[in-house]
Write a protein that holds these residues in place. Sequence first.
Motif, short mmCIF file in Angstrom:
data_model
loop_
_atom_site.label_atom_id
_atom_site.label_comp_id
_atom_site.label_asym_id
_atom_site.label_seq_id
_atom_site.Cartn_x
_atom_site.Cartn_y
_atom_site.Cartn_z
N THR A 263 0.83 -1.21 0.00
CA THR A 263 0.00 0.00 0.00
C THR A 263 0.87 1.25 0.00
O THR A 263 0.57 2.24 -0.70
CB THR A 263 -0.93 0.01 1.22
N CYS A 264 1.94 1.23 0.79
CA CYS A 264 2.87 2.37 0.79
C CYS A 264 3.42 2.63 -0.61
O CYS A 264 3.49 3.79 -1.07
CB CYS A 264 4.02 2.12 1.75
N CYS A 265 3.80 1.57 -1.29
CA CYS A 265 4.37 1.70 -2.63
C CYS A 265 3.32 2.23 -3.61
O CYS A 265 3.62 3.06 -4.48
CB CYS A 265 4.92 0.37 -3.11
N SER A 266 2.08 1.74 -3.48
CA SER A 266 1.04 2.17 -4.42
C SER A 266 0.64 3.63 -4.20
O SER A 266 0.24 4.32 -5.14
CB SER A 266 -0.18 1.26 -4.28
N LYS A 267 0.75 4.12 -2.97
CA LYS A 267 0.40 5.51 -2.66
C LYS A 267 1.51 6.48 -3.04
O LYS A 267 1.27 7.67 -3.23
CB LYS A 267 0.10 5.66 -1.17
N SER A 268 2.72 5.95 -3.11
CA SER A 268 3.86 6.84 -3.32
C SER A 268 3.87 7.44 -4.72
O SER A 268 3.63 6.76 -5.72
CB SER A 268 5.16 6.06 -3.09
N ASN A 269 4.12 8.73 -4.77
CA ASN A 269 4.37 9.39 -6.07
C ASN A 269 5.71 10.13 -6.02
O ASN A 269 5.93 11.12 -6.68
CB ASN A 269 3.24 10.36 -6.41
N ASP A 270 6.59 9.56 -5.16
CA ASP A 270 7.93 10.14 -4.97
C ASP A 270 8.94 9.01 -5.16
O ASP A 270 8.79 7.92 -4.60
CB ASP A 270 8.04 10.73 -3.57
N LEU A 271 9.97 9.25 -5.95
CA LEU A 271 10.94 8.21 -6.28
C LEU A 271 11.66 7.69 -5.05
O LEU A 271 11.83 6.47 -4.88
CB LEU A 271 11.95 8.74 -7.30
N GLU A 272 12.09 8.58 -4.17
CA GLU A 272 12.82 8.15 -2.97
C GLU A 272 11.93 7.26 -2.09
O GLU A 272 12.38 6.22 -1.59
CB GLU A 272 13.28 9.37 -2.17
N LEU A 273 10.69 7.65 -1.91
CA LEU A 273 9.77 6.87 -1.09
C LEU A 273 9.48 5.51 -1.73
O LEU A 273 9.39 4.50 -1.04
CB LEU A 273 8.48 7.65 -0.87
N THR A 274 9.35 5.50 -3.05
CA THR A 274 9.11 4.24 -3.75
C THR A 274 10.28 3.29 -3.56
O THR A 274 10.10 2.09 -3.28
CB THR A 274 8.88 4.49 -5.25
N ASN A 275 11.49 3.80 -3.70
CA ASN A 275 12.68 2.95 -3.52
C ASN A 275 12.77 2.41 -2.09
O ASN A 275 13.13 1.25 -1.86
CB ASN A 275 13.95 3.74 -3.86
N THR A 276 12.42 3.25 -1.12
CA THR A 276 12.42 2.79 0.27
C THR A 276 11.39 1.69 0.47
O THR A 276 11.64 0.69 1.16
CB THR A 276 12.12 3.97 1.23
N GLY A 277 10.22 1.87 -0.14
CA GLY A 277 9.19 0.85 -0.04
C GLY A 277 9.62 -0.46 -0.66
O GLY A 277 9.33 -1.55 -0.12
N LEU A 278 10.31 -0.40 -1.78
CA LEU A 278 10.78 -1.62 -2.43
C LEU A 278 11.85 -2.33 -1.58
O LEU A 278 11.89 -3.56 -1.51
CB LEU A 278 11.34 -1.30 -3.82
N GLU A 279 12.71 -1.54 -0.95
CA GLU A 279 13.69 -2.12 -0.02
C GLU A 279 12.99 -2.83 1.12
O GLU A 279 13.36 -3.95 1.52
CB GLU A 279 14.61 -1.04 0.54
N MET A 280 11.97 -2.18 1.67
CA MET A 280 11.22 -2.77 2.77
C MET A 280 10.51 -4.05 2.32
O MET A 280 10.47 -5.04 3.06
CB MET A 280 10.21 -1.76 3.31
N LYS A 281 9.98 -4.05 1.14
CA LYS A 281 9.31 -5.23 0.60
C LYS A 281 10.28 -6.41 0.49
O LYS A 281 9.92 -7.57 0.79
CB LYS A 281 8.72 -4.91 -0.78
N ASN A 282 11.51 -6.13 0.10
CA ASN A 282 12.52 -7.18 -0.01
C ASN A 282 12.85 -7.77 1.37
O ASN A 282 12.97 -8.99 1.52
CB ASN A 282 13.79 -6.60 -0.64
N VAL A 283 12.96 -6.92 2.39
CA VAL A 283 13.26 -7.40 3.74
C VAL A 283 12.08 -8.21 4.29
O VAL A 283 12.27 -9.23 4.95
CB VAL A 283 13.58 -6.23 4.68
N VAL A 284 10.87 -7.76 4.01
CA VAL A 284 9.68 -8.49 4.46
C VAL A 284 9.66 -9.89 3.84
O VAL A 284 9.31 -10.87 4.50
CB VAL A 284 8.39 -7.72 4.09
N GLU A 285 10.05 -9.99 2.58
CA GLU A 285 10.09 -11.30 1.93
C GLU A 285 11.13 -12.20 2.57
O GLU A 285 10.91 -13.40 2.76
CB GLU A 285 10.38 -11.12 0.44
#
Length: 295
Positions: A263-285
């Motif tokens: 949800t964080c990634c889908s709401k993001s319209n900022d590149l830095e926030l999107t990259n942080t969300g993707l990093e977090m998604k990788n750790v969650v996996e």
Amino acid sequence: MALSSMTGFARSHGASGPYAFEWELKSVNAKGFDLRMRLPPGWDELEAFAKKRAGELLSRGTVYANLNVKRANAASMVRINEDVLASIVKVAGVLAGKIDAVAPSIDGLLGIKGVIEVVEPESNEEEDKAAKAAAAAAFEQALQNLVEMRRREGVTLGQILIQRMDEIEQLAKKAEAAPGRKPEAIKARLAEQIAALLETSDRFDPDRLNQEALLIAAKADIREELDRIASHISQTREMIGKGGPIGRRLDFLAQEFNREVNTCCSKSNDLELTNTGLEMKNVVEQFREQVQNLE
């Protein structure tokens, strides 16, 4: 209570009278608990005891238990089945009178199935009873060794899972501090886009566009998601601290983590926030994969 992995291996040896035996136990991941046994003929009565004890100590995982038994000074005997041999000789005599054939040889007769029988030595009831009791005790030892190995691996898994929580927490703080997620920044970007639209057409209502911009800015805020992620982190740490068979509950939390991060990634319209969300998604996996090994 300590955490336990679902994977492990253990072995135990024993002897009683003429018998020597060896247990091998191997456990792997599973949704529930199951004990699958391979026992020699005549030793099946150990199965009920083994399943009861294993079920008392383990709550998840498939355990494969193999028992190998050898009996010393008990060579098998070979004997001739006289009745079968007599029948074959009789049939051979009848056929010899009807067709021209070579008389059967001794090795040919002995090679016919049923003529030679392998006879196992007679067992002693007291010896067998004592051997099975000793084998049950050896199973108990192997089971305890398996439990201990699973607990050692569980300690390591717990440390890894705590590390994943620390990483998720740091990334959540990074997302919290991202300039692009602030309502002011979101509104500013939307204002620029609205201004560009107004320059290209006079059919847009500035007030209506401003209202829509405010709604979009509110929807783009990830405050709720970050709060829920923080709550999941707290729950996970608490459960790991208490220990016990928490694998299923942590697996559920891993799904909740993944939902919030998506949800964080889908709401993001900022590149830095999107990259942080993707990093977090990788750790969650990574967290979810490790949880799959936990009892």
